[in-house]
Design an enzyme around this catalytic site. Structure first.
Site, PDB file in Angstrom:
ATOM      1  N   MET A 173      66.531  33.809  31.968  1.00 52.84           N
ATOM      2  CA  MET A 173      66.534  32.365  32.176  1.00 52.84           C
ATOM      3  C   MET A 173      67.443  31.976  33.333  1.00 52.84           C
ATOM      4  O   MET A 173      67.095  31.113  34.147  1.00 52.84           O
ATOM      5  CB  MET A 173      66.969  31.633  30.907  1.00 52.84           C
ATOM      6  CG  MET A 173      66.986  30.108  31.063  1.00 52.84           C
ATOM      7  SD  MET A 173      67.464  29.241  29.564  1.00 52.84           S
ATOM      8  CE  MET A 173      65.991  29.510  28.549  1.00 52.84           C
TER       9      MET A 173
ATOM     10  N   LYS B  15      56.835  12.877  46.946  1.00 52.79           N
ATOM     11  CA  LYS B  15      56.822  12.982  45.483  1.00 52.79           C
ATOM     12  C   LYS B  15      57.434  14.314  45.057  1.00 52.79           C
ATOM     13  O   LYS B  15      57.625  15.218  45.881  1.00 52.79           O
ATOM     14  CB  LYS B  15      55.387  12.873  44.960  1.00 52.79           C
ATOM     15  CG  LYS B  15      54.443  13.970  45.448  1.00 52.79           C
ATOM     16  CD  LYS B  15      53.032  13.731  44.963  1.00 52.79           C
ATOM     17  CE  LYS B  15      52.108  14.838  45.486  1.00 52.79           C
ATOM     18  NZ  LYS B  15      50.721  14.670  45.002  1.00 52.79           N
TER      19      LYS B  15
ATOM     20  N   TYR C  93      66.617  42.315  29.176  1.00 54.87           N
ATOM     21  CA  TYR C  93      65.921  42.066  27.917  1.00 54.87           C
ATOM     22  C   TYR C  93      64.751  43.027  27.699  1.00 54.87           C
ATOM     23  O   TYR C  93      64.037  43.375  28.650  1.00 54.87           O
ATOM     24  CB  TYR C  93      65.406  40.626  27.871  1.00 54.87           C
ATOM     25  CG  TYR C  93      66.501  39.595  27.680  1.00 54.87           C
ATOM     26  CD1 TYR C  93      67.347  39.640  26.570  1.00 54.87           C
ATOM     27  CD2 TYR C  93      66.678  38.573  28.611  1.00 54.87           C
ATOM     28  CE1 TYR C  93      68.342  38.692  26.401  1.00 54.87           C
ATOM     29  CE2 TYR C  93      67.668  37.618  28.447  1.00 54.87           C
ATOM     30  CZ  TYR C  93      68.506  37.685  27.336  1.00 54.87           C
ATOM     31  OH  TYR C  93      69.491  36.751  27.159  1.00 54.87           O
TER      32      TYR C  93
ATOM     33  N   ARG D  21      39.397  12.783  39.877  1.00 52.02           N
ATOM     34  CA  ARG D  21      40.687  12.738  39.219  1.00 52.02           C
ATOM     35  C   ARG D  21      41.022  11.287  38.893  1.00 52.02           C
ATOM     36  O   ARG D  21      40.988  10.878  37.747  1.00 52.02           O
ATOM     37  CB  ARG D  21      41.745  13.384  40.124  1.00 52.02           C
ATOM     38  CG  ARG D  21      43.097  13.579  39.468  1.00 52.02           C
ATOM     39  CD  ARG D  21      44.022  14.428  40.332  1.00 52.02           C
ATOM     40  NE  ARG D  21      44.349  13.788  41.600  1.00 52.02           N
ATOM     41  CZ  ARG D  21      45.110  14.349  42.539  1.00 52.02           C
ATOM     42  NH1 ARG D  21      45.593  15.578  42.355  1.00 52.02           N
ATOM     43  NH2 ARG D  21      45.375  13.718  43.666  1.00 52.02           N
TER      44      ARG D  21
END
Length: 368
Positions: free
Chosen positions: A313, A38, A264, A136
């Site tokens: 980013m 997964k 930044y 869960r």
């Protein structure tokens, strides 16, 4: 080392093979192996990983959601695929792609049987998920009579396995809780089997369960993080090999003079002339902003280069003062298990998150 051209995640297939074979050596001969692929196979490449493991004759795969399983089918995966969290709106696609749903409550059970009936399917394989303490997903033990009444009165489904999920198998302090979970699971499968003329598989162990509770292997074990190099304790991790290597390049080198700031919010201020390298990877690629301002580092020419200023980013800036390197040289964000665990600690998270957060915009490259 050849010049790198871009940020890339290398996936070491021989490390994967080593880990699979090591974990297989820890289970009994007749115990089946399920590979958890997964989340893009823990941030790598689910299709390629699954094809490789299929070549090693793995018995089962598990994905979280139906669309992950559909992608594997399109990639020519023929091995059975368990969908751990199937959702009702995907039942038709699950059936058409021969995926096997983990059924966890009466609503999903009744709805899936309805779908199978409409398609005039007999004995479609389903897996019954029971809650033994993780709280869960999963049926409660008290549901067993009702569950089995529904299944035994339907010709459209057949139980392929009964499963549960351990909450703290890696934590020795929680051993009494885990043993209670395992006892609860034994009682559940005994009750379920009493209703049947056949015996479905049973499975509940994850990687750390395989390591810490060998007596509870049942018919199959589910290996996830262990495939990719982590055993949930130092001793076992040392027996495994890291499968994920995150590399990038130096895009630019410049000098930040004494008193100048970098990045930044002017978060870094040079206290002396400082050589700065800019690397094309940032928080959009999965690097936590917690690694900025000198907390994290990358490796250039086998030397540590601290990240200065805030993680951007798409880029980070690192201090390479005193390191002999050039624009275009390769750098390692992480190369070893130790690197990943260190980043995990600094990011206040776990290795699972570091791997699965690697952005899909980063190219993957297989190391055969």
């Amino acid at each position: 080392m050849p010049k790198a051209r871009e940020t890339i995640l290398e996936i070491d297939l021989q490390a994967l093979k080593h880990n699979f074979e090591y974990l297989k050596s820890r289970v009994q001969k007749d115990t089946k192996m399920l590979g958890v692929v997964k989340a893009f196979a823990y941030g790598s490449d689910a299709n390629e990983i699954s094809l490789f493991l299929q070549g090693l004759n793995i018995d089962y795969f598990a994905v979280a959601y139906a669309h992950e399983g559909i992608c594997l089918r399109k990639a020519k995966i023929t091995t059975p695929i368990l969908v751990l969290h199937p959702q009702i709106q995907n039942f038709d696609e699950i059936i058409s792609n021969q995926l096997e749903p983990s059924i966890y409550n009466l609503k999903t059970l009744n709805t899936f049987i309805t779908h199978a009936k409409k398609k005039e399917i007999k004995s479609y394989p389903i897996h019954l998920k029971f809650n033994t303490g993780l709280n869960r997903l999963g049926f409660s033990k008290v549901n067993i009579p009702k569950i089995m009444e529904i299944i035994c009165n339907s010709k459209h489904v057949k139980i392929k396995s009964v499963l549960s999920h351990l909450a703290a198998s890696e934590d020795s302090n929680e051993r009494p809780f885990t043993l209670n979970q395992l006892q609860n699971f034994k009682e559940i499968i005994t009750q379920v089997y009493d209703y049947l003329e056949y015996t479905p598989m049973a499975h509940t162990l994850n990687t750390s369960g395989v390591i810490n509770y060998p007596e509870a292997q049942f018919d199959m074990v589910r290996i996830g993080i262990g495939l990719y190099g982590f055993g949930n304790n130092k001793k076992e991790t040392s027996q495994l090999k890291n499968s994920h290597i995150l590399k990038s390049i130096i895009s630019q080198i410049h000098i930040a003079k004494n008193g100048e700031t970098v990045g930044y919010n002017r978060a870094f201020k040079a206290s002396k002339d400082t050589t700065i390298a800019t690397i094309p990877i940032g928080h959009a690629d999965g690097l936590s902003r917690k690694l900025g301002n000198g907390n994290g580092h990358i490796t250039i020419q086998n030397q540590s280069a601290p990240i200065v200023g805030n993680v951007c980013m798409d880029m980070i800036m690192v201090d390479i003062t005193g390191i002999e390197c050039s624009e275009g040289d390769p750098v390692f964000i992480f190369e070893t298990q130790e690197d990943i665990l260190n980043i995990s600690k600094l990011s206040e998270t776990i290795s699972y998150e570091i791997l699965t957060l690697i952005s899909q915009r980063i190219k993957r490259s297989l190391i055969q």
